[in-house]
Scaffold this motif. Structure first.
Motif, short mmCIF file in Angstrom:
data_model
loop_
_atom_site.label_atom_id
_atom_site.label_comp_id
_atom_site.label_asym_id
_atom_site.label_seq_id
_atom_site.Cartn_x
_atom_site.Cartn_y
_atom_site.Cartn_z
N GLY A 74 0.81 -1.21 0.00
CA GLY A 74 0.00 0.00 0.00
C GLY A 74 0.84 1.26 0.00
O GLY A 74 0.56 2.22 -0.72
N GLY A 75 1.91 1.26 0.80
CA GLY A 75 2.78 2.43 0.88
C GLY A 75 3.51 2.69 -0.43
O GLY A 75 3.57 3.82 -0.91
N ALA A 76 4.07 1.63 -1.00
CA ALA A 76 4.79 1.78 -2.27
C ALA A 76 3.84 2.22 -3.37
O ALA A 76 4.18 3.10 -4.18
CB ALA A 76 5.48 0.47 -2.64
N GLY A 77 2.65 1.61 -3.40
CA GLY A 77 1.66 2.00 -4.41
C GLY A 77 1.22 3.44 -4.27
O GLY A 77 1.05 4.15 -5.26
N ALA A 78 1.06 3.89 -3.02
CA ALA A 78 0.64 5.27 -2.79
C ALA A 78 1.71 6.25 -3.25
O ALA A 78 1.41 7.29 -3.85
CB ALA A 78 0.33 5.48 -1.31
N ILE A 79 2.98 5.90 -3.00
CA ILE A 79 4.06 6.79 -3.44
C ILE A 79 4.11 6.87 -4.96
O ILE A 79 4.17 7.96 -5.53
CB ILE A 79 5.41 6.31 -2.87
CG1 ILE A 79 5.43 6.50 -1.36
CG2 ILE A 79 6.57 7.04 -3.53
CD1 ILE A 79 6.58 5.81 -0.66
N VAL A 80 4.08 5.72 -5.61
CA VAL A 80 4.13 5.70 -7.07
C VAL A 80 2.91 6.43 -7.64
O VAL A 80 3.04 7.25 -8.55
CB VAL A 80 4.19 4.25 -7.60
CG1 VAL A 80 4.00 4.21 -9.11
CG2 VAL A 80 5.52 3.61 -7.22
N GLY A 81 1.73 6.16 -7.10
CA GLY A 81 0.51 6.82 -7.59
C GLY A 81 0.54 8.32 -7.36
O GLY A 81 0.12 9.10 -8.22
N GLY A 82 1.05 8.74 -6.20
CA GLY A 82 1.13 10.17 -5.90
C GLY A 82 2.09 10.89 -6.82
O GLY A 82 1.81 11.98 -7.32
N VAL A 83 3.26 10.28 -7.05
CA VAL A 83 4.25 10.89 -7.95
C VAL A 83 3.70 10.94 -9.37
O VAL A 83 3.81 11.95 -10.06
CB VAL A 83 5.60 10.13 -7.90
CG1 VAL A 83 6.53 10.59 -9.00
CG2 VAL A 83 6.24 10.31 -6.53
N ALA A 84 3.09 9.83 -9.81
CA ALA A 84 2.52 9.81 -11.16
C ALA A 84 1.40 10.84 -11.29
O ALA A 84 1.31 11.56 -12.29
CB ALA A 84 2.00 8.41 -11.49
#
Length: 158
Positions: free
Chosen positions: A67-77
């Motif tokens: 969840g954390g990694a996905g949130a970071i990638v999604g937020g940056v994207a």
């Protein structure tokens, strides 16, 4: 645009670190011990395997890695889309969507093959234990096994 580029390297490093940390999942086989189980007394009993049934052990849903990694990638994207308020909104939406997708990916990648082992203990009692299968080595009906336990935790070994 320059600010987004300067954030990509640290965000990528954080995602890779989180992903590698998620790979260190505790084994659920009969031969693996957690650090807290080392040098603790266990009761030893002997039994014969009555039956074995393949099962699926669900993956982790309590971890923050996916969840954390996905949130970071999604937020940056998401931050690369739009400008001003639009960029903030797409960053938040990207982080939420990425977190959900990341959690689902973590659950599916940490799912493992297990076996439900029904045992006839030497005292005649029937007991069932579920544990992870290692290298496709299933126990078989008729196998003579050791049952190691402490409290409500049991493990089956040869």
């Amino acid at each position: 645009m320059k600010r987004v580029t300067s954030l990509k390297a640290p965000a990528l490093l954080l995602v890779l670190t989180a992903a590698l940390g998620g790979c260190a999942q505790q084994s659920l086989t009969g031969d693996a011990y957690s650090r807290s189980e080392v040098q603790r007394a266990q009761n030893v009993q002997y039994a014969v395997v009555e039956s074995v049934r393949p099962v699926v052990i669900e993956g982790r849903t309590d971890g923050v890695v996916g969840g954390g990694a996905g949130a970071i990638v999604g937020g940056v994207a998401g931050s690369t889309i739009g400008g001003g308020r639009g960029s903030v909104i797409t960053s938040v939406l990207g982080a939420v969507a990425g977190g959900i997708v990341g959690q689902r990916i973590e659950e599916s990648t940490s799912r493992t093959q297990g076996q439900e082992i029904t045992l006839r203990m030497d005292n005649g009692q029937l007991t069932s234990v579920v544990q992870e299968v290692e290298n496709q080595n299933f126990f078989r009906a008729g196998d003579r096994v050791r049952v190691l336990g402490s409290g409500s935790t049991l493990r089956v070994t040869y």
